[in-house]
Scaffold this active site. Sequence first.
Site, PDB file in Angstrom:
ATOM      1  N   GLY A 237       6.157  15.078   1.540  1.00  0.00           N
ATOM      2  CA  GLY A 237       6.994  14.099   2.254  1.00  0.00           C
ATOM      3  C   GLY A 237       6.203  12.978   2.897  1.00  0.00           C
ATOM      4  O   GLY A 237       4.973  12.962   2.876  1.00  0.00           O
TER       5      GLY A 237
ATOM      6  N   GLY B 233       4.483  11.813   5.392  1.00  0.00           N
ATOM      7  CA  GLY B 233       3.826  12.371   6.568  1.00  0.00           C
ATOM      8  C   GLY B 233       3.289  11.298   7.496  1.00  0.00           C
ATOM      9  O   GLY B 233       3.084  11.522   8.693  1.00  0.00           O
ATOM     10  N   ARG B 234       3.022  10.139   6.923  1.00  0.00           N
ATOM     11  CA  ARG B 234       2.580   9.028   7.781  1.00  0.00           C
ATOM     12  C   ARG B 234       3.119   7.708   7.262  1.00  0.00           C
ATOM     13  O   ARG B 234       2.533   6.652   7.475  1.00  0.00           O
ATOM     14  CB  ARG B 234       1.070   8.994   7.889  1.00  0.00           C
ATOM     15  CG  ARG B 234       0.364   8.858   6.566  1.00  0.00           C
ATOM     16  CD  ARG B 234      -1.042   8.477   6.812  1.00  0.00           C
ATOM     17  NE  ARG B 234      -1.831   8.672   5.609  1.00  0.00           N
ATOM     18  CZ  ARG B 234      -3.089   8.365   5.537  1.00  0.00           C
ATOM     19  NH1 ARG B 234      -3.692   7.866   6.588  1.00  0.00           N
ATOM     20  NH2 ARG B 234      -3.760   8.560   4.423  1.00  0.00           N
TER      21      ARG B 234
ATOM     22  N   LYS C 276       2.730   2.307   6.948  1.00  0.00           N
ATOM     23  CA  LYS C 276       1.866   3.467   6.697  1.00  0.00           C
ATOM     24  C   LYS C 276       0.908   3.623   7.873  1.00  0.00           C
ATOM     25  O   LYS C 276       0.140   2.709   8.174  1.00  0.00           O
ATOM     26  CB  LYS C 276       1.087   3.260   5.394  1.00  0.00           C
ATOM     27  CG  LYS C 276       0.192   4.447   5.032  1.00  0.00           C
ATOM     28  CD  LYS C 276      -0.287   4.351   3.602  1.00  0.00           C
ATOM     29  CE  LYS C 276      -1.262   5.470   3.267  1.00  0.00           C
ATOM     30  NZ  LYS C 276      -1.752   5.355   1.884  1.00  0.00           N
TER      31      LYS C 276
ATOM     32  N   ASP D 229      -1.907  13.841  11.669  1.00  0.00           N
ATOM     33  CA  ASP D 229      -1.508  13.051  12.841  1.00  0.00           C
ATOM     34  C   ASP D 229      -0.581  11.868  12.558  1.00  0.00           C
ATOM     35  O   ASP D 229      -0.174  11.165  13.481  1.00  0.00           O
ATOM     36  CB  ASP D 229      -2.769  12.562  13.582  1.00  0.00           C
ATOM     37  CG  ASP D 229      -3.681  11.742  12.682  1.00  0.00           C
ATOM     38  OD1 ASP D 229      -3.255  11.392  11.562  1.00  0.00           O
ATOM     39  OD2 ASP D 229      -4.823  11.465  13.093  1.00  0.00           O
ATOM     40  N   GLY D 230      -0.294  11.620  11.298  1.00  0.00           N
ATOM     41  CA  GLY D 230       0.612  10.512  10.974  1.00  0.00           C
ATOM     42  C   GLY D 230      -0.036   9.135  11.088  1.00  0.00           C
ATOM     43  O   GLY D 230       0.651   8.116  10.976  1.00  0.00           O
TER      44      GLY D 230
ATOM     45  N   ARG E  80       3.851  -1.704   3.619  1.00  0.00           N
ATOM     46  CA  ARG E  80       3.934  -1.769   2.156  1.00  0.00           C
ATOM     47  C   ARG E  80       5.334  -2.224   1.752  1.00  0.00           C
ATOM     48  O   ARG E  80       6.304  -1.973   2.467  1.00  0.00           O
ATOM     49  CB  ARG E  80       3.698  -0.385   1.554  1.00  0.00           C
ATOM     50  CG  ARG E  80       2.446   0.283   2.032  1.00  0.00           C
ATOM     51  CD  ARG E  80       2.067   1.414   1.120  1.00  0.00           C
ATOM     52  NE  ARG E  80       2.822   2.635   1.351  1.00  0.00           N
ATOM     53  CZ  ARG E  80       2.404   3.828   0.919  1.00  0.00           C
ATOM     54  NH1 ARG E  80       1.262   3.927   0.253  1.00  0.00           N
ATOM     55  NH2 ARG E  80       3.113   4.914   1.144  1.00  0.00           N
TER      56      ARG E  80
ATOM     57  N   ASP F  49       2.957  13.603  -6.425  1.00  0.00           N
ATOM     58  CA  ASP F  49       3.577  12.921  -5.284  1.00  0.00           C
ATOM     59  C   ASP F  49       3.056  11.490  -5.163  1.00  0.00           C
ATOM     60  O   ASP F  49       3.586  10.711  -4.379  1.00  0.00           O
ATOM     61  CB  ASP F  49       3.324  13.686  -3.979  1.00  0.00           C
ATOM     62  CG  ASP F  49       1.852  14.001  -3.765  1.00  0.00           C
ATOM     63  OD1 ASP F  49       1.267  14.677  -4.629  1.00  0.00           O
ATOM     64  OD2 ASP F  49       1.283  13.564  -2.748  1.00  0.00           O
TER      65      ASP F  49
ATOM     66  N   ASP G 246      -0.045   4.463  -3.360  1.00  0.00           N
ATOM     67  CA  ASP G 246      -0.943   5.278  -2.537  1.00  0.00           C
ATOM     68  C   ASP G 246      -2.412   5.039  -2.845  1.00  0.00           C
ATOM     69  O   ASP G 246      -3.072   5.825  -3.536  1.00  0.00           O
ATOM     70  CB  ASP G 246      -0.614   6.774  -2.663  1.00  0.00           C
ATOM     71  CG  ASP G 246       0.487   7.175  -1.686  1.00  0.00           C
ATOM     72  OD1 ASP G 246       1.121   6.269  -1.104  1.00  0.00           O
ATOM     73  OD2 ASP G 246       0.718   8.375  -1.501  1.00  0.00           O
TER      74      ASP G 246
END
Length: 532
Positions: free
Chosen positions: A110, A112-113, A133, A145-146, A203, A280, A290
């Site tokens: 998912g 996460g950050r 992001k 920690d995101g 992004r 992912d 990514d």
Amino acid sequence: MNSQACPSSLDQLNFDNRFVHELPGDPVTRNYCRQIKMACYSRVLPTPVLEPKLVGYSREVAALLDITEETCNSETFEQIFAGNRLATGMDPYATCYGGHQFGHWAGQLGDGRAINLGEVINNHGQRWALQLKGAGLTPYSRNADGLAVLRSSVREFLCSEAMFHLGVPTTRALSLVLTGEEVIRDMFYNGNPKAEPGAIVCRVAPSFTRFGHFQILAARREIDLLRKLVDYTIRTDFPHLGEPSSQVYLTWFEEVCRRTAEMIVDWQRVGFVHGVMNTDNMSILGLTIDYGPYGWLENYDPDWTPNTTDKVDRRYRFGYQPQIAYWNLGQLGNAIYPLIGEVEPLQQALAVYSVAFEQGWQSMMADKLGFESFNLATDDDLITELLTLLQLVETDMTLFYRQLAKLEMAKSNDIEALFLSAYYVPEQITREYQARFEIWLDRYLKRLAQDGKPDAVRRAKMNAVNPKYVLRNYLAQLAIDKAEQGDFSMINELLDVLRHPYDEQPDKEIFAAKRPDWARQRPGCSMLSCSS
Ligand code: AMP
Ligand code: MG
């Protein structure tokens, strides 16, 4: 967080936020890490930061969103894209996806950050999703920690835009903002944590849907929701395919295969190594997504990967990217199998990838070499021999093709002088190598003569597909070193040079130079990890 204070033209953006309006969300609104079932997303707000500072923005991406440069330079822009303020119409959420990491099913991952701000419809009716992001914890942050650090954010910001200008399908980057806060990272996971400046990239893409979004639903046997998400994706991102049906699911999958093949052909053309091709990290739209421990081939080496986390297996090495994309598409095929119910048609659709890649790669290599089109009878051997030669002595891939374009058919060029700038260790050149290379050149010249194109025409054609300027690993690192000292000039200079990667830019030659020796083993230049 306040969306009212100090109205800005950003408040005029037209958000339709179709993702959250059409797909089921997580009813729990408290932000803590957990497994989220029967939902595609969770609403979550960016975490406010201390002291936002704009480092750079892409004027082309701003234009896509109808944002003026004046607005980009405003304090409101800085605040909004640091996550301190919402513009009118933003409705932030993090999405649920899973994935295969390094070949193994990893369950729920998912955003996460990453926090989606919403989807804008611009003045041309185009849809653009905006995503921060590094804007703090989400329910998908697991044990992390995101946050994101400046070095990885500079790399994502610059590379997104560089790839776009190279003509490679990619997510874009609107902005890069420092948070004014520190983030602790152990760069090589070797017990040396240190504080680094935190940063946030915004992004932008038509959508950020990944293979893993479908995989998680299939893995949980949430088949109704899987169908909903596929239907939503077809209607929103692939409207030309028509209303969803069993047949359309297959043509949709074929199109994903074709787009993925085109993306990989482009990566192989420009020498880009993604570094973490987990499912992912695969976009349903065939976009490069990514930017983590990616790298650019310097000396041509199909076994090279920049990712130290993958040093042993080299699963994501340059030369293996085409096979990995196929494997990943196979996982997507498995995920949508419950909607099709038959293996055969899915396998046929998957075969589209192999054909599209093969044909795309051949015609791309023919373009790189300046041929009219790929000729199976002669070109396979010629290309195989060239790729062997490029590895026998360390040869800079980017420089080599630009020099090759300078070859003149009628004159006998000084071959040694022509290619000298591309060799990293000229002492590696033996007489035997020289002789073999000259035989190859001879065959190459004869092959060019078959097409009979004038030198200048061929050169222009080659230079349009063989970039002169790429985001060399050491250049990104130099820009990061300066940025960490508070000097952002090189980031903006690189952004500018990389706007025209195929053009000669005589006053920017320095950015076309091969990797200097100091960068050979320096962390960040040749070695990167997932820590970012
Ligand atoms: P990546 O390897 O960067 O594609 O990330 C894999 C997963 O880890 C994704 O679900 C990311 O959202 C998550 N992730 C990576 N870094 C962080 C971080 N600093 N905080 C929270 N989640 C993260
Ligand atoms: Mg990822």
